[in-house]
Motif scaffolding. Structure first.
Motif, short mmCIF file in Angstrom:
data_model
loop_
_atom_site.label_atom_id
_atom_site.label_comp_id
_atom_site.label_asym_id
_atom_site.label_seq_id
_atom_site.Cartn_x
_atom_site.Cartn_y
_atom_site.Cartn_z
N HIS A 173 29.71 21.23 40.51
CA HIS A 173 29.12 21.19 41.85
C HIS A 173 28.04 22.24 42.02
CE1 HIS A 173 32.97 19.09 43.44
NE2 HIS A 173 32.11 18.23 42.94
N GLN A 174 28.09 23.28 41.20
CA GLN A 174 27.11 24.36 41.27
C GLN A 174 25.94 24.13 40.32
OE1 GLN A 174 27.75 26.28 43.79
NE2 GLN A 174 29.70 25.24 43.95
N VAL A 219 21.11 22.97 50.72
CA VAL A 219 21.65 22.75 49.38
C VAL A 219 21.21 23.92 48.50
CG1 VAL A 219 21.59 21.24 47.35
CG2 VAL A 219 21.63 20.25 49.66
N ASN A 252 21.98 24.40 45.22
CA ASN A 252 21.82 24.12 43.79
C ASN A 252 20.37 24.34 43.37
OD1 ASN A 252 23.99 22.37 44.97
ND2 ASN A 252 24.40 22.01 42.80
N PHE A 302 24.56 18.91 38.09
CA PHE A 302 25.35 18.33 39.18
C PHE A 302 25.07 16.84 39.30
CE2 PHE A 302 25.25 17.51 43.93
CZ PHE A 302 26.61 17.26 44.04
N ILE A 329 24.11 13.69 48.04
CA ILE A 329 24.68 15.00 47.70
C ILE A 329 26.12 15.10 48.19
CG2 ILE A 329 24.49 17.50 48.08
CD1 ILE A 329 22.23 16.27 46.28
N ASN A 330 26.39 14.69 49.41
CA ASN A 330 27.75 14.76 49.94
C ASN A 330 28.71 13.88 49.15
OD1 ASN A 330 27.16 16.62 51.92
ND2 ASN A 330 26.88 15.09 53.52
N TRP A 376 28.58 13.05 45.94
CA TRP A 376 28.92 13.65 44.64
C TRP A 376 29.66 14.97 44.80
CZ3 TRP A 376 29.65 10.69 40.86
CH2 TRP A 376 28.95 9.49 40.77
N ARG A 377 29.49 15.65 45.91
CA ARG A 377 30.27 16.88 46.16
C ARG A 377 31.75 16.54 46.40
NH1 ARG A 377 27.26 20.93 45.59
NH2 ARG A 377 25.34 21.35 46.67
N ASN A 378 32.02 15.37 46.97
CA ASN A 378 33.38 14.99 47.32
C ASN A 378 34.04 14.04 46.33
OD1 ASN A 378 33.82 16.30 49.98
ND2 ASN A 378 31.94 15.21 50.45
#
Length: 142
Positions: A3-4, A29, A31, A54, A128-129, A131-133
């Motif tokens: 995620h980073q 964001v 990253n 990411f 983005i949200n 893939w973050r979750n």
């Protein structure tokens, strides 16, 4: 998937890079964003980096190596397949032929770039949200 890790933007249009970076900054964001202007530049990076990106956001129509060719090269590389980097097309070139081809290659997403800043911002926020979750093989240590 980290995620980073960096977000890879692969697009031959410098204006699109500027807009993309501006929107991600507005969204907060953090990253690192790595910009590439053709698929070959991105592939060379992916084959040599120790970073775990990411997500890859890629245009379709580019010189040297287009997005479909890049995605195919990633699929064909055991080293890159094991990295399991989410690959999303973000392009103006959307027609049934290219969308079907992308999904035949098991791409993880296909978006036609929005024409307004507000809707483009919402697209990027959603990607983005998601893939973050999303649970993903590289979230779990081996």
């Amino acid at each position: 998937m980290s995620h980073q890790g960096p977000i890879l933007l692969i697009d031959d249009d410098a204006d699109d890079h500027f807009i993309f970076e501006s929107i991600l900054e507005e969204l907060g964001v953090s990253n690192k964003i790595l910009s590439f202007y053709d698929g070959k530049q991105a592939l060379d990076y992916l084959l040599t980096t120790t970073e775990q990106p990411f997500v890859i956001l890629c245009d379709i129509n580019m010189p040297v190596m287009n997005g479909v060719e890049l995605h195919q090269a990633i699929i064909e590389s055991e080293f890159l397949r094991k990295k399991a980097i989410p690959f999303v097309f973000l392009t103006t070139a959307a027609n049934s032929k290219v969308v079907n081809l992308a999904y035949e290659q098991s791409v993880q997403g296909f978006f036609q770039k929005s024409t307004s800043m507000d809707s483009y911002e919402e697209q990027l926020r959603s990607i983005i949200n998601y893939w973050r979750n999303c649970l993903h093989p590289n979230v779990f240590p081996l």
